[in-house]
Design an enzyme around this catalytic site. Structure first.
Site, mmCIF file in Angstrom:
data_model
loop_
_atom_site.group_PDB
_atom_site.id
_atom_site.type_symbol
_atom_site.label_atom_id
_atom_site.label_comp_id
_atom_site.label_asym_id
_atom_site.label_seq_id
_atom_site.Cartn_x
_atom_site.Cartn_y
_atom_site.Cartn_z
ATOM 1 N N CYS A 309 0.856 -1.185 0.000
ATOM 2 C CA CYS A 309 0.000 0.000 0.000
ATOM 3 C C CYS A 309 0.889 1.231 0.000
ATOM 4 O O CYS A 309 1.981 1.209 0.573
ATOM 5 C CB CYS A 309 -0.866 -0.021 1.254
ATOM 6 S SG CYS A 309 -2.255 1.099 1.162
ATOM 7 N N GLU A 343 1.823 -4.967 -5.201
ATOM 8 C CA GLU A 343 0.684 -5.869 -4.994
ATOM 9 C C GLU A 343 -0.436 -5.544 -5.972
ATOM 10 O O GLU A 343 -0.717 -4.385 -6.260
ATOM 11 C CB GLU A 343 0.193 -5.723 -3.544
ATOM 12 C CG GLU A 343 -0.886 -6.708 -3.154
ATOM 13 C CD GLU A 343 -1.254 -6.600 -1.684
ATOM 14 O OE1 GLU A 343 -2.454 -6.434 -1.391
ATOM 15 O OE2 GLU A 343 -0.335 -6.669 -0.842
#
Length: 443
Positions: A309, A343
């Site tokens: 993130c 990710e």
């Protein structure tokens, strides 16, 4: 996967400014679109009253035109309503979604901001979507899709509806963090005792949050931190990077997730932060180290993810910090001797930022080596995953498939053109200032 920078709409309209801040005056007489005169002058008082009573209170799902902070009217959909504490039967405030814009601009508005002449009845969502889809051009549809589904590519339609229902109303309107008062963008699931708080006050060093300014002032007298907890692993000029182990600093990790969720629509909030490392970037001065952004990564990722993130806080956006955070994540991968990739899924904005980084790094190397280099060699030099290299070069039409293998074809003029289009690289990571031991090697 968190988004990196805010689209220009939010930035241009002051989503984050120092605490002294001008606000839009919403108490002036409403001027309806195309009318040019206050509504009260168009109708006799009795007729006006009848018309108001016939449509009020507005139902959830109603479409209407609303005066925004730019002074212009924009189409909105009523998401929620609440009774005003002191008022008559029809005195409500309305939480609206501007259908042209991202959800981060949803807000509570007063009745006088709405053009009641433009009220459309509530219609069945499925029928409306079908009709709207038929009327829209391909370009318009793509724009709407990008606005509403950004970062939710992994969700099916039912899950997306559930997500939007649960997070439809922003619970916290503003936060105070250091010297900034920042308008929030999205819902964040703070503990129930904060349900009645429209504003929260964060300690910028330990990230504890409070309901009242006085509580923060008392806390600051006792808090002995002047920087994030954890190890300082990078210092160059006024920039510092701190590595925080979620297991060792669990409360800080959870508070950081609460804070980040206010600005990231699609972030999954992990209460179990033990499995993550957080890298917090700070600007330092004589008062301490002030957080400007961060990224997180799993301690052990089977998919070779080197970033989970990422967020640059609104007051610090458009300064190259997002690009710096991406570059830093790859420098850590190089130190680990691994290739890395962010990710998945990436939001549209995330992909744009990463594609820009990959383009700049790869084309700089191709210019020096005159394209006489393999994809594996590029991957070894940059720590960028081979699949990301391949898709980047294919998108730039710099690769061909010949005799069972991929061949890079790069004319110097073409490389220069692509590099110019990719824009500036942002702040440089001075690798000589990085003092860091990969997690697996720590005691």
């Amino acid at each position: 996967m968190g988004s990196l920078e805010t689209p220009t709409i939010a930035e241009q309209n002051g989503s984050a400014t120092p605490a002294a801040r001008a606000t839009v005056d919403t108490d002036q007489n409403p001027v309806f679109a195309g009318a040019g005169v206050p509504a009260e002058m168009e109708l006799e008082p009795e007729a006006l009253k009848k018309r108001r009573n016939s449509v009020l209170p507005l139902d959830v799902g109603t479409r209407v035109m609303c005066r925004w902070r730019d002074g212009k009217y924009h189409p909105v959909k009523v998401i929620e309503r609440r009774k005003m504490q002191y008022g008559g039967n029809n005195d409500y405030e309305y939480y609206v979604h501007y259908t042209e814009f991202n959800r981060r601009l949803d807000e509570w508005v007063k009745l006088e901001q709405l053009d009641l002449d433009s009220v459309e009845a509530v219609v069945d969502e499925k029928v409306e979507d079908k009709v709207t889809s038929l009327k829209m051009t391909r370009h318009q549809k793509r724009k709407i899709d990008e606005t509403h589904v950004e970062g939710h590519e992994e969700l099916d339609a039912a899950s997306l509806r559930e997500h939007e229902e649960f997070t439809k109303v922003k619970n916290i309107a503003t936060i105070e963090l250091g010297r900034y008062e920042i308008e929030t963008w999205y819902f964040s699931p703070f503990p129930p005792e904060y349900n009645d708080s429209l504003k929260l006050y964060f300690c910028e060093f330990c990230l504890n949050f409070m309901k009242r300014k006085e509580q923060l002032q008392r806390h600051m007298k006792k808090c002995d931190l002047k920087h994030p907890p954890g190890d300082e692993i990078y210092r160059s000029g006024t920039l510092s990077m701190f590595e925080i182990d979620g297991k060792k600093n669990k409360v800080y990790g959870q508070n950081l997730c609460y804070l980040a969720k206010l600005f990231l629509d699609h972030k999954t909030l992990y209460y179990d932060v033990d499995l993550f490392l957080f890298y917090v970037l700070c600007e330092c001065d004589d008062r301490g180290c002030h957080m400007v952004g961060y990224f997180s990564k799993e301690k052990h990722s089977e998919e070779s993810y080197n970033l989970a993130c990422i967020l640059t806080l609104p007051p610090y956006q458009r300064k190259g910090y997002g690009k710096f955070l991406i570059a830093f994540s790859y420098e850590l991968s190089k130190k680990e001797g691994k290739v890395g990739t962010p990710e998945r899924p990436l939001s549209d904005l995330g992909l744009l930022s990463y594609r820009g980084y990959w383009t700049r790094v790869l084309l700089d190397i191709l210019k020096k080596h005159k394209a006489n280099i393999s994809i594996k060699e590029l991957s070894d030099m940059t720590a960028i995953k081979a699949e990301d290299i391949l898709t980047t070069l294919q998108s730039l039409e710099l690769i061909q498939y010949r005799k069972g293998q991929h061949v890079i074809c790069a004319d110097p003029k073409v490389l220069d053109r692509h590099l110019k289009a990719a824009g500036r690289g942002g702040l440089e990571v001075d690798v000589s200032k990085l003092i860091w031991t990969p997690y697996k090697e720590q005691g």
